[in-house]
Write a protein that holds these residues in place. Sequence first.
Motif, mmCIF file in Angstrom:
data_model
loop_
_atom_site.group_PDB
_atom_site.id
_atom_site.type_symbol
_atom_site.label_atom_id
_atom_site.label_comp_id
_atom_site.label_asym_id
_atom_site.label_seq_id
_atom_site.Cartn_x
_atom_site.Cartn_y
_atom_site.Cartn_z
ATOM 1 N N VAL A 62 -12.163 102.292 101.192
ATOM 2 C CA VAL A 62 -13.542 102.601 101.616
ATOM 3 C C VAL A 62 -14.413 102.940 100.407
ATOM 4 N N ILE A 63 -13.878 103.718 99.479
ATOM 5 C CA ILE A 63 -14.644 104.098 98.287
ATOM 6 C C ILE A 63 -15.006 102.866 97.463
ATOM 7 N N LYS A 64 -14.052 101.948 97.275
ATOM 8 C CA LYS A 64 -14.333 100.707 96.535
ATOM 9 C C LYS A 64 -15.445 99.913 97.211
ATOM 10 N N ASP A 65 -15.368 99.823 98.528
ATOM 11 C CA ASP A 65 -16.383 99.069 99.269
ATOM 12 C C ASP A 65 -17.757 99.736 99.153
ATOM 13 N N ALA A 66 -17.776 101.061 99.239
ATOM 14 C CA ALA A 66 -19.052 101.797 99.125
ATOM 15 C C ALA A 66 -19.667 101.622 97.736
#
Length: 551
Positions: free
Chosen positions: A336-340
């Motif tokens: 999720v952090i990578k996508d954000a």
Amino acid sequence: MITLFSFFAELTFWQEFESRFNFIAVDYLIYTYEVINNINESYPLPLLISGMLLLAIGITYTFYKLNIFKNSFNSNITFSRRLLISSILISSAVLFSLFVKNSWAESGNNRYANELSKAGIYSFFAAFKNNELNYTDFYKLINDKEAFALVKEELTETGTIFSKGLSIRREITNTNQTYKPNVIMITVESLSADFLEHYGNNQNLTPNLDTLANHSVFFSNMYATGTRTVRGMEALTLSIPPTPGSSIVRRMDNEHLFTVGHVFKQQGYTNTFFYGGDGYFDNMNHFFGNNGYNIVDRGRKLLNETYDGTRTLIKDNDVTFENAWGICDEDIFNVVIKDADKKYKENKLFNNFIMTTSNHRPYTFPNHKIDLPVGTREAAVRYTDYAIGNFINKIKTKPWFKNTVIIIVADHCASSAGKNEIDISKYQIPCMILNLPNTAKMNISKMTSQIDLFPTLWSLLGWKYTSSFYGKNVLDESYKPRVVLGTYQKLVYMKGDSLVILSPQKKVDTYLYNKTKNEQIKTSFPVTLTNQAIANYQTAFEIFKNGSLKQ
């Protein structure tokens, strides 16, 4: 061997779900990969199967020594008499399957007693036959116009303009300043309220969640709509009461519905559903992928799969730990952090729906993270709490954090069975909104439902939008506490301490609910209250079936 297997399978099923075989057992036959691996990781299968095999051999040998087989095969009964006996037995089985309803066993108020009075194998086939219930055939009805009028009256709040006709579609206005932060919703698997210290737990299972709750908009008296993940997803995306049968997430013709994601899309957001397992399970990918969400999951590419959104598979190098249900919570949060980070660089607002998996049997997770041994529910809750705390600490350093709201909410409780037919206490869940701009921390102690979460958030953000939701802004002065919840057959409407339970065969039961003692006292209510309960479920079933829940 088949008889022994079904016997022991039913014991382990009861241990997990506190029920005879039901529609969950039928559903799980479809998802063999996840379920077989989950069973293999949760139970010592070689020992269990070996034990059953030895028992089968022992019983067979005993029958042999008692000459049971010899007496049977050497019998001089004529073919016509054998045919008669067989016909009677087969006809009895057919007649039972056609005319004897499994629900006949549900005559009491104690759910355990009702379940024990059933037969396991018969319950399995009854569930297979009746996986969806038609509300209009099996439940108490009132006039459609009256039903929609009652629901509209209940949903009316400041700045509401309804469409005409048999519909709950309406325009929500707002005079507050408008904010558009990113939204990350962490939907935690099986997080019962009573795991948290806020609700009296003294095991220190959720130190991070308890701390976060103290600095949030905390819904301290929220109730889930059901007892399965797909029910929680239904409530958090469609804001609708749980109509009988399977969740809408798993039903046919559930594409292009008026969802929470649709509202976000209208506001310029990109919606993404994150799941650490294979989203094919429980039809999740089909539902989210055809209702305005992109998908990121740890699955397999299927031939001819089509979604309105995109689908991205989680790569092996993003995984540090995995079990039958998917990757650990830390891993999905890192994805999720990578996508954000990527969305932030592209100047895209994002709305993320994250479904966790670690707090699920077999309760396994990476070693050396917490001070409890792997393999118990309590340890899994502690690990999930650790992973959430770690996630929050990581994103605090991100440039997009300042403009990002984080929601933490459970999909359902860890168990739902209790001394009552519907145990209300087994539906209470925690919910909190963090990092909300220009909003002081607050404890919303009014009784609320999962379906109220996003209408309340959007009010705090000052949004104007079109709504087809049954949820309300619980901070509005017109809000009167009520919840909707149930099983796949029992439908519950509770307003204050007044409890109405709708059941098949058009049955309506009414109780006074004492939360302190967790008691339900049989009583009578005015028809206005029971009609309000009927109206919520009757109209919810109708708008899905007639297509008016479509965008």
